[in-house]
Scaffold this motif. Structure first.
Motif, PDB file in Angstrom:
ATOM      1  N   LEU A 267      -8.198  -7.790   4.125  1.00  0.00           N
ATOM      2  CA  LEU A 267      -7.052  -7.577   5.022  1.00  0.00           C
ATOM      3  C   LEU A 267      -6.886  -6.086   5.296  1.00  0.00           C
ATOM      4  CD1 LEU A 267      -4.768  -9.936   2.912  1.00  0.00           C
ATOM      5  CD2 LEU A 267      -5.681 -10.492   5.182  1.00  0.00           C
ATOM      6  N   CYS A 268      -6.750  -5.720   6.574  1.00  0.00           N
ATOM      7  CA  CYS A 268      -6.538  -4.316   6.949  1.00  0.00           C
ATOM      8  C   CYS A 268      -5.061  -4.129   7.257  1.00  0.00           C
ATOM      9  CB  CYS A 268      -7.387  -3.961   8.164  1.00  0.00           C
ATOM     10  SG  CYS A 268      -9.149  -4.211   7.853  1.00  0.00           S
ATOM     11  N   VAL A 269      -4.439  -3.169   6.579  1.00  0.00           N
ATOM     12  CA  VAL A 269      -2.981  -3.005   6.644  1.00  0.00           C
ATOM     13  C   VAL A 269      -2.648  -1.619   7.214  1.00  0.00           C
ATOM     14  CG1 VAL A 269      -0.840  -3.029   5.302  1.00  0.00           C
ATOM     15  CG2 VAL A 269      -2.772  -4.484   4.594  1.00  0.00           C
ATOM     16  N   PRO A 270      -1.928  -1.547   8.349  1.00  0.00           N
ATOM     17  CA  PRO A 270      -1.500  -0.242   8.863  1.00  0.00           C
ATOM     18  C   PRO A 270      -0.589   0.452   7.846  1.00  0.00           C
ATOM     19  CG  PRO A 270      -1.179  -1.963  10.520  1.00  0.00           C
ATOM     20  CD  PRO A 270      -1.513  -2.658   9.231  1.00  0.00           C
ATOM     21  N   GLY A 271      -0.663   1.781   7.797  1.00  0.00           N
ATOM     22  CA  GLY A 271       0.106   2.547   6.813  1.00  0.00           C
ATOM     23  C   GLY A 271       1.590   2.201   6.812  1.00  0.00           C
ATOM     24  N   ASP A 272       2.173   1.980   8.011  1.00  0.00           N
ATOM     25  CA  ASP A 272       3.622   1.735   8.066  1.00  0.00           C
ATOM     26  C   ASP A 272       4.001   0.305   7.651  1.00  0.00           C
ATOM     27  OD1 ASP A 272       2.671   0.429  10.274  1.00  0.00           O
ATOM     28  OD2 ASP A 272       4.043   1.348  11.722  1.00  0.00           O
ATOM     29  N   ARG A 273       3.020  -0.527   7.370  1.00  0.00           N
ATOM     30  CA  ARG A 273       3.287  -1.885   6.882  1.00  0.00           C
ATOM     31  C   ARG A 273       2.946  -2.035   5.400  1.00  0.00           C
ATOM     32  NH1 ARG A 273       6.539  -3.939   9.796  1.00  0.00           N
ATOM     33  NH2 ARG A 273       5.784  -6.059  10.141  1.00  0.00           N
ATOM     34  N   GLN A 274       2.404  -0.963   4.805  1.00  0.00           N
ATOM     35  CA  GLN A 274       1.861  -1.081   3.446  1.00  0.00           C
ATOM     36  C   GLN A 274       2.914  -1.529   2.431  1.00  0.00           C
ATOM     37  OE1 GLN A 274       0.448   2.526   1.595  1.00  0.00           O
ATOM     38  NE2 GLN A 274      -0.797   1.408   0.106  1.00  0.00           N
ATOM     39  N   ALA A 275       4.077  -0.909   2.466  1.00  0.00           N
ATOM     40  CA  ALA A 275       5.100  -1.225   1.459  1.00  0.00           C
ATOM     41  C   ALA A 275       5.492  -2.703   1.564  1.00  0.00           C
ATOM     42  CB  ALA A 275       6.316  -0.328   1.642  1.00  0.00           C
ATOM     43  N   GLU A 276       5.705  -3.173   2.797  1.00  0.00           N
ATOM     44  CA  GLU A 276       6.108  -4.570   2.973  1.00  0.00           C
ATOM     45  C   GLU A 276       4.969  -5.516   2.583  1.00  0.00           C
ATOM     46  OE1 GLU A 276       7.633  -5.446   6.851  1.00  0.00           O
ATOM     47  OE2 GLU A 276       8.048  -7.537   6.292  1.00  0.00           O
ATOM     48  N   PHE A 277       3.729  -5.148   2.978  1.00  0.00           N
ATOM     49  CA  PHE A 277       2.579  -5.972   2.588  1.00  0.00           C
ATOM     50  C   PHE A 277       2.508  -6.091   1.068  1.00  0.00           C
ATOM     51  CE2 PHE A 277      -1.776  -6.243   1.061  1.00  0.00           C
ATOM     52  CZ  PHE A 277      -2.209  -7.411   1.668  1.00  0.00           C
ATOM     53  N   GLU A 278       2.653  -4.977   0.370  1.00  0.00           N
ATOM     54  CA  GLU A 278       2.543  -5.015  -1.096  1.00  0.00           C
ATOM     55  C   GLU A 278       3.662  -5.844  -1.716  1.00  0.00           C
ATOM     56  OE1 GLU A 278       1.606  -1.425  -3.142  1.00  0.00           O
ATOM     57  OE2 GLU A 278      -0.421  -1.482  -2.287  1.00  0.00           O
ATOM     58  N   ARG A 279       4.845  -5.801  -1.106  1.00  0.00           N
ATOM     59  CA  ARG A 279       5.959  -6.622  -1.593  1.00  0.00           C
ATOM     60  C   ARG A 279       5.612  -8.112  -1.457  1.00  0.00           C
ATOM     61  NH1 ARG A 279       9.602  -3.114   0.281  1.00  0.00           N
ATOM     62  NH2 ARG A 279       9.741  -4.082   2.327  1.00  0.00           N
TER      63      ARG A 279
END
Ligand code: ADP
Ligand code: MG
Length: 323
Positions: A267-279
């Motif tokens: 999965l490729c995650v844009p930097g500004d979505r990283q925190a939410e993705f990790e949650r």
């Protein structure tokens, strides 16, 4: 007692999965009649497993039933799609009741667990081969495609890598593993599609692919489709204890990078979505691990434990590659 084609379909497949309201007419007519979900896109994929190529001649029938569907479910997972229906084309050398009962039990258990309904198929005589076409649904604009990765995106993988490939080495007599055998063989014979991870990644990731041919090869497909490159860090790749032991034993640190059949998601995650993705990923039983970064330029660079670039070997499996 000889089992005819129609007895076989009735006995093993007609009642395999409960039909929902979206199955207007299931197995038994010339076509199934299906009610597509309003306003959603239909996601379709087909995979074939051939005896002697994708599975051994003496493969367990139940495991084969499981795996033939799991690889299709994994494609739906990689698109973020919700599984709905599947069809089954079965080519059998003979109608063996024990084999069919085992195959149907492995297939049916996985299908019911994911709420995917068997709506039709085809049964013919010939060398053993199983084709399954899966159908799922995804809202327009929300599918996880290969072509959306952008420089700066973070690359994550679900679960762990290399266990299925290591199990194959063990089965081929090329490596002797001790206490981890059951876990390794489960990963090879009964892979689990990451359906929930795919669906929950909608809106959070820029690109996704399922890892069937090895992380380096499959991330390479994402990079080619997106017009970007990627850097992977060898010491970040998540490995199960059996794979870690193998890497230490043999010094072959590339297995988790290049072995196939894991059916995890990349999965490729844009930097500004990283925190939410990790949650979101924190609730996945298999988790997700950061393994690298998308960058400009083409191709995959791999950085070893010493911080130096590593040459990547065998870049995925190609059925028609020159020998
Ligand atoms: P036709 O000759 O019209 O193609 P078939 O005789 O192949 O139909 O199949 C009869 C019915 O059984 C169809 O509804 C078909 O979808 C279903 N069927 C055949 N083989 C399978 C299978 N292996 N699994 C599920 N359904 C099957
Ligand atoms: Mg037919």
């Amino acid at each position: 007692m000889a089992l005819g084609e129609f007895d076989l379909i009735t006995r093993y497949f007609a009642q395999l999965t409960p039909a929902g309201a979206d199955v207007v007419l299931g197995i038994g007519d010339d076509c199934a009649l299906l009610q597509p979900a309003t306003g959603e896109l239909l996601a379709v994929s087909i995979d074939t497993l051939v005896e002697g190529r994708h599975f051994a001649v003496d493969a367990d029938a139940a495991a084969l039933g499981h795996k033939a569907l799991a690889v299709g479910l994994s494609d739906l997972a990689a698109m973020g799609a919700r599984p709905a229906w599947f069809t089954l084309a079965l080519t059998l050398p003979r109608a063996d009741a024990d084999w069919l009962a085992g195959f149907a039990s492995g297939l049916g258990a996985l299908a019911r667990r994911h709420g995917i309904c068997l709506v039709g198929g085809d049964t013919t005589r010939g060398p053993l081969a199983v084709s399954i076409q899966v159908h799922g649904f995804v809202p327009p604009g929300e599918a996880l495609r290969r072509d959306g990765a952008r420089p700066g995106d973070l690359v994550y993988v679900t679960g762990t890598l290399g266990a299925a490939g290591l199990a194959l080495l063990v089965r081929q007599g090329l490596y002797a593993s001790s206490e981890h055998l059951p876990e390794l063989f489960t990963r090879l014979d009964r892979p689990e599609a990451r359906i929930e991870a795919g669906r929950q990644s909608r809106g959070l990731v820029s690109a996704a692919i399922d890892i069937s041919d090895g992380l380096a090869a499959d991330l390479g497909h994402v990079c080619a489709a997106s017009g970007v490159g990627a850097t992977l860090y060898l010491d970040q790749l998540p490995c199960s204890p059996g794979v870690r032991e193998y890497v230490i034993d043999t010094g072959d640190s590339q297995l988790p990078l290049s072995a196939g059949d894991d059916y995890e998601l990349c999965l490729c995650v844009p930097g500004d979505r990283q925190a939410e993705f990790e949650r979101v990923a924190a609730d996945w039983p298999h988790g997700a691990t950061w393994v690298g970064t998308i960058d400009v330029g083409g191709g995959i660079k791999v950085i070893g434990t010493d911080g130096q670039g590593v040459a990547v070997g065998a870049a995925g499996f190609d059925h028609f590659a020159a020998p």
